[in-house]
Design an enzyme around this catalytic site. Sequence first.
Site, PDB file in Angstrom:
ATOM      1  N   GLU A 209       0.889  -1.174   0.000  1.00  0.00           N
ATOM      2  CA  GLU A 209       0.000   0.000   0.000  1.00  0.00           C
ATOM      3  C   GLU A 209       0.918   1.211   0.000  1.00  0.00           C
ATOM      4  OE1 GLU A 209      -3.255  -0.081  -0.187  1.00  0.00           O
ATOM      5  OE2 GLU A 209      -3.915  -2.010   0.594  1.00  0.00           O
ATOM      6  N   CYS A 243      -2.393   9.525   2.556  1.00  0.00           N
ATOM      7  CA  CYS A 243      -1.913   8.966   1.278  1.00  0.00           C
ATOM      8  C   CYS A 243      -2.879   9.260   0.137  1.00  0.00           C
ATOM      9  CB  CYS A 243      -1.700   7.464   1.410  1.00  0.00           C
ATOM     10  SG  CYS A 243      -3.179   6.612   1.975  1.00  0.00           S
TER      11      CYS A 243
HETATM   12  P1  NAD Z   1       8.134   4.724   4.887  1.00  0.00           P
HETATM   13  O1  NAD Z   1       8.212   3.922   3.650  1.00  0.00           O
HETATM   14  O2  NAD Z   1       9.258   5.624   5.206  1.00  0.00           O
HETATM   15  O3  NAD Z   1       7.959   3.786   6.170  1.00  0.00           O
HETATM   16  C1  NAD Z   1       6.943   2.799   6.270  1.00  0.00           C
HETATM   17  C2  NAD Z   1       7.385   1.682   7.195  1.00  0.00           C
HETATM   18  O4  NAD Z   1       8.533   1.038   6.639  1.00  0.00           O
HETATM   19  C3  NAD Z   1       7.812   2.147   8.587  1.00  0.00           C
HETATM   20  O5  NAD Z   1       7.328   1.227   9.530  1.00  0.00           O
HETATM   21  C4  NAD Z   1       9.317   2.108   8.517  1.00  0.00           C
HETATM   22  O6  NAD Z   1       9.926   1.886   9.754  1.00  0.00           O
HETATM   23  C5  NAD Z   1       9.553   0.930   7.598  1.00  0.00           C
HETATM   24  N1  NAD Z   1      10.854   0.980   6.938  1.00  0.00           N
HETATM   25  C6  NAD Z   1      11.720   1.994   6.869  1.00  0.00           C
HETATM   26  N2  NAD Z   1      12.813   1.630   6.181  1.00  0.00           N
HETATM   27  C7  NAD Z   1      12.639   0.376   5.820  1.00  0.00           C
HETATM   28  C8  NAD Z   1      13.403  -0.558   5.085  1.00  0.00           C
HETATM   29  N3  NAD Z   1      14.581  -0.253   4.577  1.00  0.00           N
HETATM   30  N4  NAD Z   1      12.882  -1.776   4.884  1.00  0.00           N
HETATM   31  C9  NAD Z   1      11.673  -2.079   5.359  1.00  0.00           C
HETATM   32  N5  NAD Z   1      10.904  -1.240   6.049  1.00  0.00           N
HETATM   33  C10 NAD Z   1      11.375  -0.045   6.280  1.00  0.00           C
HETATM   34  O7  NAD Z   1       6.758   5.516   4.787  1.00  0.00           O
HETATM   35  P2  NAD Z   1       6.211   6.627   5.742  1.00  0.00           P
HETATM   36  O8  NAD Z   1       7.063   7.857   5.594  1.00  0.00           O
HETATM   37  O9  NAD Z   1       5.979   6.092   7.102  1.00  0.00           O
HETATM   38  O10 NAD Z   1       4.772   6.894   5.121  1.00  0.00           O
HETATM   39  C11 NAD Z   1       4.547   7.834   4.122  1.00  0.00           C
HETATM   40  C12 NAD Z   1       4.300   7.166   2.786  1.00  0.00           C
HETATM   41  O11 NAD Z   1       3.362   6.127   2.933  1.00  0.00           O
HETATM   42  C13 NAD Z   1       3.711   8.118   1.783  1.00  0.00           C
HETATM   43  O12 NAD Z   1       4.299   7.874   0.527  1.00  0.00           O
HETATM   44  C14 NAD Z   1       2.242   7.730   1.746  1.00  0.00           C
HETATM   45  O13 NAD Z   1       1.589   8.037   0.550  1.00  0.00           O
HETATM   46  C15 NAD Z   1       2.329   6.263   1.975  1.00  0.00           C
HETATM   47  N6  NAD Z   1       1.095   5.756   2.542  1.00  0.00           N
HETATM   48  C16 NAD Z   1       0.351   4.898   1.817  1.00  0.00           C
HETATM   49  C17 NAD Z   1      -0.844   4.428   2.325  1.00  0.00           C
HETATM   50  C18 NAD Z   1      -1.711   3.485   1.553  1.00  0.00           C
HETATM   51  O14 NAD Z   1      -2.625   2.919   2.150  1.00  0.00           O
HETATM   52  N7  NAD Z   1      -1.493   3.287   0.281  1.00  0.00           N
HETATM   53  C19 NAD Z   1      -1.256   4.831   3.582  1.00  0.00           C
HETATM   54  C20 NAD Z   1      -0.456   5.704   4.304  1.00  0.00           C
HETATM   55  C21 NAD Z   1       0.729   6.150   3.788  1.00  0.00           C
END
Ligand code: NAD
Length: 460
Positions: A209, A243
């Site tokens: 997502e 998002c």
């Molecule tokens: P992110 O990708 O930075 O982090 C998401 C999760 O991944 C966190 O738990 C983080 O700790 C983990 N993570 C970080 N580095 C990682 C790695 N190398 N390997 C695996 N996991 C890792 O995202 P964010 O900044 O928390 O969220 C913002 C983004 O999420 C925006 O792009 C937004 O559009 C998207 N988003 C999408 C949805 C959806 O339902 N499609 C919902 C909310 C947010």
Amino acid sequence: MNFANFVQRQRAFFQSGATRPLDFRRAQLQALSAALVRHESPLLAALQSDLNKSPLQAYASELGLVQAEIRHAVRQLRRWSAAARRPTAWFSAPARSWIQPEPYGVALLFGPWNYPAQLILAPLVSAIAAGNCAVVKPSELAPRTSEAVAALIRETFPEEFVCAVEGGAEVAEALLTERFDKIFFTGSTRVGRSVMAAAARHLTPVTLELGGKCPTLVCADAAVELAARRIVWGKFLNAGQTCVAPDFVLVDRAVSEPFIAALKKNIRRFYGDDARCSPDYGRIVNARHFTRLAGYLTDGRVEHGGAHDAAERFIAPTVLTKVDPSARVMQEEIFGPILPVLEFDGLEEALELLRGRPTALALYLFTRNHATERRVLAEVPSGGACVNDTVSHMIGGALPFGGLGPSGMGASHGRAGFEAFSHSRSVLRRALWLDTPFRYPPQKLSLAVLKRAMGFLLSD
Ligand code: NAD
């Protein structure tokens, strides 16, 4: 960090069959629901501290949605998990065929920081409903909520069934070296890509997502005032850190003046002259995102808002005009309270501006014309879409919610969430009382007869 041990313990618990009975799953969902009630105060306080969400906002956009997901799953569980009969080809008759949803096993869930309780707990509801064990990693960027969610999980579930792991990228990467049976990731496209690469090592199925820029199109025949109100609502909810928030607006020049005026009027109506004083207006999650967003304020003319304060991580609801499509604010996902509004002349030009952009998580279109609606939906792909509204397509369990291409793969919510955590296993049970001999060697049929027979034998 070595997580091999407890993944093994969870796998052993799963293999014991404990998570399979529907009564067990229902009881766990009800336990989660009761825990959400017990932990309501610390969760609401954490959401206020991490993102300045008022208790009302936090309940409406986080805890209340998880409770709704639980209620829906408990009610529908029998139907979702039932075997679905399918016809059997004559070749295999007499037999019965069906599809049986099977839990994957041990699931790994990653949550983002913007709805830090909802977006980790709602997928957990689906994982439990489908009969899986789960390891849950909330986002470290909403630290108080991560802590509150972890405490709730620790108190509610035995570790061998559901456990929470807190931490950032290093912890996430360490977890990903283990073999899970399903990975459900919500977050950025960049990290989603590396999660999928890590999953590929074990051929673990993923649901991603992800994010991106959600375009919003306001046509000349739109109900302009209503469009502006619904766009302001979807955009500035959670200070734009949603998002599916409208990322930018393309408005037909014929209505751009009244539309921009209506945007300003509705921003004032919702958040007052100084949004800093509004209990309904959020704050930017951290200093890094604040600096990134403040940088966009010079990418166009500030038509409304623009005030910002690093100490408070506050950025006022802002409308930018005179924005160049090649500006940074039009290239990167904004994920904050800044709304660029670009003008176009006629639908053709709007579609031209949208063509070739990465496929968005959501597309919003404001028009009264069904032919325009059909054309835009046919020519601009997206994960989901709303006509004459924003964000609402993801509320409720009836519509699957997910992205496409760079905005994600797979879907969540309601039945789609249950299916994301289930393998659809095809089963055929052959009768014993008849065994047609024609398929066994030595083959006596001529090729011509076989060709004629196959048309019949492979139909059902
Ligand atoms: P992110 O990708 O930075 O982090 C998401 C999760 O991944 C966190 O738990 C983080 O700790 C983990 N993570 C970080 N580095 C990682 C790695 N190398 N390997 C695996 N996991 C890792 O995202 P964010 O900044 O928390 O969220 C913002 C983004 O999420 C925006 O792009 C937004 O559009 C998207 N988003 C999408 C949805 C959806 O339902 N499609 C919902 C909310 C947010």
